[in-house]
Motif scaffolding. Structure first.
Motif, PDB file in Angstrom:
ATOM      1  N   LEU A  42       0.798  -1.223   0.000  1.00 20.89           N
ATOM      2  CA  LEU A  42       0.000   0.000   0.000  1.00 20.89           C
ATOM      3  C   LEU A  42       0.834   1.278   0.000  1.00 20.89           C
ATOM      4  CD1 LEU A  42      -2.757  -1.061   2.562  1.00 20.89           C
ATOM      5  CD2 LEU A  42      -2.852  -1.120   0.050  1.00 20.89           C
ATOM      6  N   HIS A  43       2.160   1.171  -0.050  1.00 16.42           N
ATOM      7  CA  HIS A  43       2.962   2.396  -0.038  1.00 16.42           C
ATOM      8  C   HIS A  43       2.674   3.206  -1.303  1.00 16.42           C
ATOM      9  CE1 HIS A  43       6.290   5.201  -0.002  1.00 16.42           C
ATOM     10  NE2 HIS A  43       6.205   5.046   1.305  1.00 16.42           N
ATOM     11  N   GLY A  44       2.382   4.475  -1.116  1.00  9.33           N
ATOM     12  CA  GLY A  44       2.081   5.354  -2.245  1.00  9.33           C
ATOM     13  C   GLY A  44       0.697   5.166  -2.830  1.00  9.33           C
ATOM     14  N   VAL A  45      -0.204   4.500  -2.123  1.00  8.03           N
ATOM     15  CA  VAL A  45      -1.529   4.182  -2.668  1.00  8.03           C
ATOM     16  C   VAL A  45      -2.375   5.426  -2.928  1.00  8.03           C
ATOM     17  CG1 VAL A  45      -2.695   3.807  -0.439  1.00  8.03           C
ATOM     18  CG2 VAL A  45      -3.480   2.598  -2.482  1.00  8.03           C
ATOM     19  N   PHE A  46      -2.238   6.462  -2.101  1.00  6.32           N
ATOM     20  CA  PHE A  46      -3.068   7.654  -2.275  1.00  6.32           C
ATOM     21  C   PHE A  46      -2.719   8.343  -3.584  1.00  6.32           C
ATOM     22  CE2 PHE A  46      -3.214   6.857   2.249  1.00  6.32           C
ATOM     23  CZ  PHE A  46      -4.565   6.987   2.506  1.00  6.32           C
ATOM     24  N   GLY A  47      -3.747   8.602  -4.374  1.00  6.89           N
ATOM     25  CA  GLY A  47      -3.555   9.231  -5.672  1.00  6.89           C
ATOM     26  C   GLY A  47      -3.353   8.247  -6.810  1.00  6.89           C
ATOM     27  N   LYS A  48      -3.266   6.953  -6.496  1.00  2.69           N
ATOM     28  CA  LYS A  48      -3.119   5.937  -7.546  1.00  2.69           C
ATOM     29  C   LYS A  48      -4.481   5.413  -7.960  1.00  2.69           C
ATOM     30  CE  LYS A  48       1.456   4.048  -6.825  1.00  2.69           C
ATOM     31  NZ  LYS A  48       2.226   2.871  -6.447  1.00  2.69           N
ATOM     32  N   THR A  78       2.652   6.019   4.374  1.00  3.92           N
ATOM     33  CA  THR A  78       2.834   5.614   2.967  1.00  3.92           C
ATOM     34  C   THR A  78       3.274   6.761   2.069  1.00  3.92           C
ATOM     35  OG1 THR A  78       0.527   6.005   2.350  1.00  3.92           O
ATOM     36  CG2 THR A  78       1.084   3.806   3.208  1.00  3.92           C
ATOM     37  N   GLY A  79       3.727   7.842   2.666  1.00  4.92           N
ATOM     38  CA  GLY A  79       4.310   8.919   1.878  1.00  4.92           C
ATOM     39  C   GLY A  79       3.305   9.870   1.256  1.00  4.92           C
ATOM     40  N   HIS A  80       2.083   9.944   1.778  1.00  5.40           N
ATOM     41  CA  HIS A  80       1.087  10.852   1.233  1.00  5.40           C
ATOM     42  C   HIS A  80       1.391  12.279   1.639  1.00  5.40           C
ATOM     43  CE1 HIS A  80      -2.731  12.313  -0.254  1.00  5.40           C
ATOM     44  NE2 HIS A  80      -2.994  12.836   0.942  1.00  5.40           N
ATOM     45  N   THR A  81       1.310  13.176   0.694  1.00  5.81           N
ATOM     46  CA  THR A  81       1.431  14.588   1.010  1.00  5.81           C
ATOM     47  C   THR A  81       0.163  15.281   0.515  1.00  5.81           C
ATOM     48  OG1 THR A  81       2.633  14.959  -1.055  1.00  5.81           O
ATOM     49  CG2 THR A  81       3.942  14.689   0.929  1.00  5.81           C
ATOM     50  N   PRO A  82      -0.405  16.128   1.355  1.00  2.10           N
ATOM     51  CA  PRO A  82      -1.646  16.792   0.968  1.00  2.10           C
ATOM     52  C   PRO A  82      -1.431  17.702  -0.238  1.00  2.10           C
ATOM     53  CG  PRO A  82      -0.891  17.596   3.093  1.00  2.10           C
ATOM     54  CD  PRO A  82       0.058  16.532   2.666  1.00  2.10           C
TER      55      PRO A  82
END
Length: 170
Positions: free
Chosen positions: A95-101, A165-169
């Protein structure tokens, strides 16, 4: 410097490593397909203060989340998912980097047809609905998780995943 959060993180990492299977479990429709990507070099560990600063930058309600509770709730997920950069796919995808994918976008993971056809971008709203009732949100998913009914627990878990997971707003 307070060692409590550092020691807790180290204990959690040790426990997670000890509890994770050495080989990914294979399940029909939601199993890994072939080798996973090679592990990326470990990113420097964020301090507890840096995590709190990042958390404060998120929109409400995530900016007020309890990361310790989110980490505890992730314990329900870690038997199937990893969150480390370049981490292995297991029964579920890393799930790393999942946001925005886009949904079903990890090329090294075999997703259910339902998730392949979903065509949405993972964000906090979609993840909240998914975590509440995966089978109702996306009929045909192979994910067997029954759901996390408490909204605060979901908010805490989502915020924890954003930080870890490295999400940045945006």
């Amino acid at each position: 410097m307070r060692l409590g959060p550092i020691l807790a993180a180290a204990a959690f990492a040790t426990l997670a490593a000890a509890c994770s299977p050495s080989q990914p479990e294979q399940k029909s429709g939601d199993a890994t397909s072939g080798p996973t990507t090679a592990s990326a070099p470990a990113a420097p560990e964020m301090s507890a203060e840096d995590k709190q600063k990042l958390l404060a930058s998120f929109p409400a309600p995530y900016n007020a989340a309890d990361l310790a509770n989110g980490q505890a709730k992730f314990g329900l997920c870690q038997s199937c998912h990893t969150i480390t950069p370049g981490g292995a796919n297991m029964t579920g995808p890393n799930l790393h980097g999942v946001f925005g994918k886009r949904s079903a976008s990890n090329p090294d993971f075999k997703y259910s047809d339902a998730l392949k056809a979903a065509g949405f971008e993972w964000d906090a709203s979609h993840l909240d609905q998914w975590l509440a009732q995966p089978q109702t949100f996306l009929p045909g998913t192979k994910m067997t998780f029954a759901g996390l009914k408490d909204a605060k627990d979901r908010n805490d878990l989502i915020a924890y995943l954003m930080v870890e997971t490295g999400h940045t707003p945006k």
